[in-house]
Design an enzyme around this catalytic site. Sequence first.
Site, short mmCIF file in Angstrom:
data_model
loop_
_atom_site.label_atom_id
_atom_site.label_comp_id
_atom_site.label_asym_id
_atom_site.label_seq_id
_atom_site.Cartn_x
_atom_site.Cartn_y
_atom_site.Cartn_z
N TYR A 134 0.80 -1.14 0.09
CA TYR A 134 0.01 0.07 -0.06
C TYR A 134 0.81 1.32 0.24
O TYR A 134 0.49 2.25 0.33
CB TYR A 134 -1.11 -0.04 1.13
CG TYR A 134 -2.17 -1.03 1.25
CD1 TYR A 134 -2.12 -2.13 0.21
CD2 TYR A 134 -2.88 -0.98 2.12
CE1 TYR A 134 -3.11 -3.03 0.15
CE2 TYR A 134 -4.09 -1.88 2.22
CZ TYR A 134 -4.16 -2.89 1.26
OH TYR A 134 -5.06 -3.83 1.09
N LYS A 184 5.10 -14.75 1.47
CA LYS A 184 4.85 -15.59 0.26
C LYS A 184 6.20 -15.70 -0.59
O LYS A 184 6.34 -15.41 -1.63
CB LYS A 184 3.62 -14.91 -0.69
CG LYS A 184 3.43 -15.79 -1.92
CD LYS A 184 2.84 -17.29 -1.19
CE LYS A 184 2.18 -18.08 -2.63
NZ LYS A 184 1.91 -19.55 -2.17
N ASP A 217 -1.27 -18.43 2.13
CA ASP A 217 -2.37 -19.13 1.65
C ASP A 217 -2.41 -20.48 2.71
O ASP A 217 -3.44 -20.75 3.14
CB ASP A 217 -2.04 -19.94 0.34
CG ASP A 217 -0.67 -20.26 0.00
OD1 ASP A 217 0.34 -20.02 1.01
OD2 ASP A 217 -0.42 -21.11 -0.95
N ASP A 241 -4.23 -7.25 5.89
CA ASP A 241 -5.82 -6.86 5.57
C ASP A 241 -6.34 -8.07 5.31
O ASP A 241 -7.33 -7.93 5.82
CB ASP A 241 -5.20 -5.90 4.41
CG ASP A 241 -6.50 -5.09 3.99
OD1 ASP A 241 -7.39 -5.04 5.23
OD2 ASP A 241 -6.75 -4.39 3.36
N ASP A 245 -9.49 -9.71 7.93
CA ASP A 245 -11.02 -9.86 7.54
C ASP A 245 -11.33 -11.31 7.60
O ASP A 245 -12.45 -11.61 8.46
CB ASP A 245 -11.29 -9.26 6.15
CG ASP A 245 -11.56 -8.02 6.17
OD1 ASP A 245 -11.34 -7.36 6.78
OD2 ASP A 245 -12.36 -7.46 5.09
#
Length: 347
Positions: A134, A184, A217, A241, A245
Amino acid sequence: MTNYRLALIPGDGIGVDVTDATMEVLRAAARNRFTLEAETFPWSCEYYLEHGQMMPGDGIETLKGFDAIYLGAVGWPATVPDSVSLHGLLLPIRKAFTQYANIRPHRLLPGVEGPLKAEGFDILCIRENTEGEYSGAGGRVHMGQDNEVATEVAVFTRKGVERILRFGFEQARARRKHLTSVTKSNAQKYSMVFWDEVTKEIAAEYPDVTVSHMHIDAMAAKMVMAPQDLDVIVASNLFGDILTDLGAAIQGGLGFAASANICPDRTGPSMFEPVHGSAPDIAGKDIANPIAAIWSGAMMLEHLGEAETAAEILSAIEAATAQGIGTRPGSHSTSDITAAILAALEA
């Protein structure tokens, strides 16, 4: 008696509803202990439509004088694109005050039934909040043409990665002494390999904390299959982020998703907000769940040094949900849930 100056930005939609509820609870809890001097700012999508900007040019300078910032919610996609509202208010505040640590707690409150069979999980997700995916580095060329190109560059600095990891290790040391770093690195061979390497370096400073490394993942699956095995999670801006959620979902929904944007060295004010969004479809109908907002307010008081009062507010929330109040969407009004929490505080 200590007085705390708070900047309130109710924002859009149900942000106004839950901010009112939160301040009612905070003032009740603060009575005879400390005072809360709050100033409200109308910065929102409505403000943008009138003024062409989400906040005035001197908005950041104005906020500098406050002990903390409380944000209700921002966004009204029907009139202002989310990219405009986000980059015009929330992100500038986070970056201007170096609020690099985004903290989101995930656990089931008493009486709340999550979608999983798992019970007893208590996860603290630490999300890097000012750089990474971001950062805002990138651009578009040949817009609207067949050869259009868009780039979004994730920027990771050693300083930024080291400080968020140290913050996470400190949180883990104060909890159950287990930290999981999420990357990742099998696919992102520069930024995420760098993150993994820095994690190993910082881990040497915390020999009492057990460290795990997981890909994003695999972590998503872990949070669904065995969330009770997790303690502190540290992740980059985008990965954090996404995971938070998911954390909100397994704890019963966004109505319980509290958060804090922390400036750890306290050179600027920190900002506290529920992360449920502005929910325009239910705004002003007295049906928004204020628990995430009130929980965020308790986190604000704890950050200000009023840990005992913050704990009492959280206990009052738990007492209300244990009675089934606010545990399911639409089961109780905003006013009813607030009143139940206030009653528990008085008791």
